[in-house]
Design a protein around this motif. Structure first.
Motif, PDB file in Angstrom:
ATOM      1  N   TRP A   1      -8.389  49.695 -88.953  1.00 42.35           N
ATOM      2  CA  TRP A   1      -7.318  50.634 -88.637  1.00 42.35           C
ATOM      3  C   TRP A   1      -7.469  51.200 -87.227  1.00 42.35           C
ATOM      4  O   TRP A   1      -6.474  51.423 -86.538  1.00 42.35           O
ATOM      5  CB  TRP A   1      -7.271  51.773 -89.658  1.00 42.35           C
ATOM      6  CG  TRP A   1      -6.380  51.422 -90.805  1.00 42.35           C
ATOM      7  CD1 TRP A   1      -6.758  51.190 -92.092  1.00 42.35           C
ATOM      8  CD2 TRP A   1      -4.963  51.241 -90.764  1.00 42.35           C
ATOM      9  NE1 TRP A   1      -5.656  50.876 -92.850  1.00 42.35           N
ATOM     10  CE2 TRP A   1      -4.542  50.901 -92.061  1.00 42.35           C
ATOM     11  CE3 TRP A   1      -4.010  51.328 -89.757  1.00 42.35           C
ATOM     12  CZ2 TRP A   1      -3.211  50.658 -92.378  1.00 42.35           C
ATOM     13  CZ3 TRP A   1      -2.679  51.091 -90.076  1.00 42.35           C
ATOM     14  CH2 TRP A   1      -2.299  50.755 -91.366  1.00 42.35           C
ATOM     15  N   GLU A   2      -8.702  51.434 -86.803  1.00 42.83           N
ATOM     16  CA  GLU A   2      -8.920  51.950 -85.448  1.00 42.83           C
ATOM     17  C   GLU A   2      -8.397  50.969 -84.405  1.00 42.83           C
ATOM     18  O   GLU A   2      -7.824  51.377 -83.398  1.00 42.83           O
ATOM     19  CB  GLU A   2     -10.403  52.244 -85.222  1.00 42.83           C
ATOM     20  CG  GLU A   2     -10.887  53.476 -85.961  1.00 42.83           C
ATOM     21  CD  GLU A   2     -12.390  53.671 -85.871  1.00 42.83           C
ATOM     22  OE1 GLU A   2     -13.054  53.011 -85.041  1.00 42.83           O
ATOM     23  OE2 GLU A   2     -12.914  54.497 -86.652  1.00 42.83           O
TER      24      GLU A   2
ATOM     25  N   TRP B   1      -5.954  48.605 -84.909  1.00 39.99           N
ATOM     26  CA  TRP B   1      -4.493  48.533 -84.980  1.00 39.99           C
ATOM     27  C   TRP B   1      -3.835  49.758 -84.386  1.00 39.99           C
ATOM     28  O   TRP B   1      -2.786  49.659 -83.751  1.00 39.99           O
ATOM     29  CB  TRP B   1      -4.027  48.382 -86.433  1.00 39.99           C
ATOM     30  CG  TRP B   1      -4.496  47.127 -87.095  1.00 39.99           C
ATOM     31  CD1 TRP B   1      -4.609  45.885 -86.530  1.00 39.99           C
ATOM     32  CD2 TRP B   1      -4.926  46.977 -88.454  1.00 39.99           C
ATOM     33  NE1 TRP B   1      -5.080  44.992 -87.455  1.00 39.99           N
ATOM     34  CE2 TRP B   1      -5.273  45.640 -88.639  1.00 39.99           C
ATOM     35  CE3 TRP B   1      -5.037  47.862 -89.515  1.00 39.99           C
ATOM     36  CZ2 TRP B   1      -5.731  45.154 -89.864  1.00 39.99           C
ATOM     37  CZ3 TRP B   1      -5.485  47.381 -90.740  1.00 39.99           C
ATOM     38  CH2 TRP B   1      -5.829  46.034 -90.894  1.00 39.99           C
ATOM     39  N   ALA B   2      -4.429  50.921 -84.590  1.00 39.84           N
ATOM     40  CA  ALA B   2      -3.816  52.178 -84.161  1.00 39.84           C
ATOM     41  C   ALA B   2      -4.216  52.585 -82.740  1.00 39.84           C
ATOM     42  O   ALA B   2      -3.918  53.699 -82.314  1.00 39.84           O
ATOM     43  CB  ALA B   2      -4.164  53.295 -85.145  1.00 39.84           C
TER      44      ALA B   2
ATOM     45  N   GLN C   1       0.370  55.784 -77.251  1.00 41.28           N
ATOM     46  CA  GLN C   1      -0.460  56.474 -78.244  1.00 41.28           C
ATOM     47  C   GLN C   1       0.176  57.787 -78.675  1.00 41.28           C
ATOM     48  O   GLN C   1       0.190  58.119 -79.862  1.00 41.28           O
ATOM     49  CB  GLN C   1      -1.866  56.716 -77.689  1.00 41.28           C
ATOM     50  CG  GLN C   1      -2.854  57.170 -78.734  1.00 41.28           C
ATOM     51  CD  GLN C   1      -3.173  56.062 -79.720  1.00 41.28           C
ATOM     52  OE1 GLN C   1      -3.594  54.975 -79.328  1.00 41.28           O
ATOM     53  NE2 GLN C   1      -2.972  56.315 -80.999  1.00 41.28           N
TER      54      GLN C   1
ATOM     55  N   LEU D   1       3.098  56.967 -80.961  1.00 39.78           N
ATOM     56  CA  LEU D   1       2.571  56.521 -82.256  1.00 39.78           C
ATOM     57  C   LEU D   1       2.056  57.705 -83.059  1.00 39.78           C
ATOM     58  O   LEU D   1       2.406  57.869 -84.234  1.00 39.78           O
ATOM     59  CB  LEU D   1       1.454  55.494 -82.059  1.00 39.78           C
ATOM     60  CG  LEU D   1       0.752  55.007 -83.327  1.00 39.78           C
ATOM     61  CD1 LEU D   1       1.705  54.207 -84.207  1.00 39.78           C
ATOM     62  CD2 LEU D   1      -0.480  54.176 -82.960  1.00 39.78           C
ATOM     63  N   ASP D   2       1.242  58.528 -82.435  1.00 35.38           N
ATOM     64  CA  ASP D   2       0.661  59.686 -83.130  1.00 35.38           C
ATOM     65  C   ASP D   2       1.743  60.647 -83.609  1.00 35.38           C
ATOM     66  O   ASP D   2       1.673  61.164 -84.725  1.00 35.38           O
ATOM     67  CB  ASP D   2      -0.341  60.408 -82.230  1.00 35.38           C
ATOM     68  CG  ASP D   2      -1.588  59.573 -81.944  1.00 35.38           C
ATOM     69  OD1 ASP D   2      -1.831  58.565 -82.636  1.00 35.38           O
ATOM     70  OD2 ASP D   2      -2.324  59.941 -81.003  1.00 35.38           O
TER      71      ASP D   2
ATOM     72  N   MET E   1       3.480  59.092 -86.615  1.00 39.09           N
ATOM     73  CA  MET E   1       2.629  59.130 -87.793  1.00 39.09           C
ATOM     74  C   MET E   1       2.539  60.548 -88.354  1.00 39.09           C
ATOM     75  O   MET E   1       2.511  60.739 -89.572  1.00 39.09           O
ATOM     76  CB  MET E   1       1.248  58.557 -87.467  1.00 39.09           C
ATOM     77  CG  MET E   1       1.291  57.057 -87.209  1.00 39.09           C
ATOM     78  SD  MET E   1      -0.260  56.353 -86.595  1.00 39.09           S
ATOM     79  CE  MET E   1      -1.308  56.509 -88.014  1.00 39.09           C
TER      80      MET E   1
ATOM     81  N   GLU F   1       1.707  47.563 -84.131  1.00 35.34           N
ATOM     82  CA  GLU F   1       1.616  48.769 -84.958  1.00 35.34           C
ATOM     83  C   GLU F   1       2.903  49.582 -84.959  1.00 35.34           C
ATOM     84  O   GLU F   1       3.194  50.286 -85.931  1.00 35.34           O
ATOM     85  CB  GLU F   1       0.420  49.631 -84.554  1.00 35.34           C
ATOM     86  CG  GLU F   1      -0.009  50.611 -85.617  1.00 35.34           C
ATOM     87  CD  GLU F   1      -0.331  49.954 -86.962  1.00 35.34           C
ATOM     88  OE1 GLU F   1      -0.112  50.636 -87.991  1.00 35.34           O
ATOM     89  OE2 GLU F   1      -0.774  48.787 -87.010  1.00 35.34           O
TER      90      GLU F   1
ATOM     91  N   GLN G   1       4.188  50.653 -88.556  1.00 40.83           N
ATOM     92  CA  GLN G   1       4.389  52.052 -88.929  1.00 40.83           C
ATOM     93  C   GLN G   1       5.851  52.333 -89.280  1.00 40.83           C
ATOM     94  O   GLN G   1       6.131  53.107 -90.203  1.00 40.83           O
ATOM     95  CB  GLN G   1       3.903  52.976 -87.818  1.00 40.83           C
ATOM     96  CG  GLN G   1       2.397  52.995 -87.672  1.00 40.83           C
ATOM     97  CD  GLN G   1       1.694  53.472 -88.931  1.00 40.83           C
ATOM     98  OE1 GLN G   1       2.151  54.370 -89.632  1.00 40.83           O
ATOM     99  NE2 GLN G   1       0.558  52.858 -89.231  1.00 40.83           N
TER     100      GLN G   1
END
Length: 184
Positions: free
Chosen positions: A53-54, A56-57, A65, A68-69, A72, A99, A103
């Motif tokens: 997961w680290e 992919w994310a 980032q 994405l964050d 999420m 990702e 997501q």
């Protein structure tokens, strides 16, 4: 007109910059798949899953980032429409970053849009054939659509990459994807 365009570029970082190339982590992922298959305990398998997961994310740059964050976080707060919008922004900015699609697929899945989830999961797997979670997510989406044999096939493929996935219980006796037995 030129002033407006310049202002738009200054205030819209997604339009102002191009996403850097997505790093090739396939070698490291192959190592993790081998480690997952060799792991002897659930705890070891879980640690390896976290490492996957680290990878992919880990978005290609700080801007990706942050998007994405944020998406999420919205998804975790049940703001599926907001999350989907953020993931669409991420996909537009970094179309080769798997990702973003994964997501968005998860947000679609949680909102019951299983067909849309499948489209994004397929794209995720085109970009990252080693994306175990996308393969498992595909199985879950297919299961929700009643396409059980396809779901079993995808879940088995995911478990070949990582036998420690919690979704493995779906194939166990009594699970919703338990293979049909022979009737007597």
């Amino acid at each position: 007109m030129k002033i407006l365009l310049t202002s738009a570029l200054l205030f819209s970082p997604v339009l102002a910059l191009a996403c850097p190339p997505v790093p090739d982590t396939s070698e490291r992922m192959a190592e993790l798949v081998a480690q997952a298959n060799a792991a002897e305990t659930e705890m070891a398998g879980s640690d390896i899953s976290r490492e996957m997961w680290e990878i992919w994310a880990d978005a290609p740059d700080q801007q990706a980032q942050a998007i994405l964050d944020r998406g999420m976080s919205k998804r975790s707060g049940y703001d599926f429409l907001g999350a989907i919008a953020d993931f669409e922004t991420l996909i537009e900015y970094c179309p080769d970053y798997a990702e973003g699609y994964n997501q968005r697929a998860f947000a679609y899945f949680l909102s019951g849009a299983y067909e849309k989830a499948l489209v994004d999961l397929d794209r995720t797997l085109e970009l990252r054939p080693d994306h175990v979670a996308a393969r498992a997510g595909r199985a879950l989406s297919l299961m929700q659509l009643g396409r059980l044999e396809e779901a079993r096939t995808d879940l088995r493929a995911a478990l070949e990459l990582n036998p420690w996935l919690s979704e493995r219980a779906l194939l166990a006796p009594g699970g919703p994807l338990e293979p049909p037995g022979d009737d007597i």
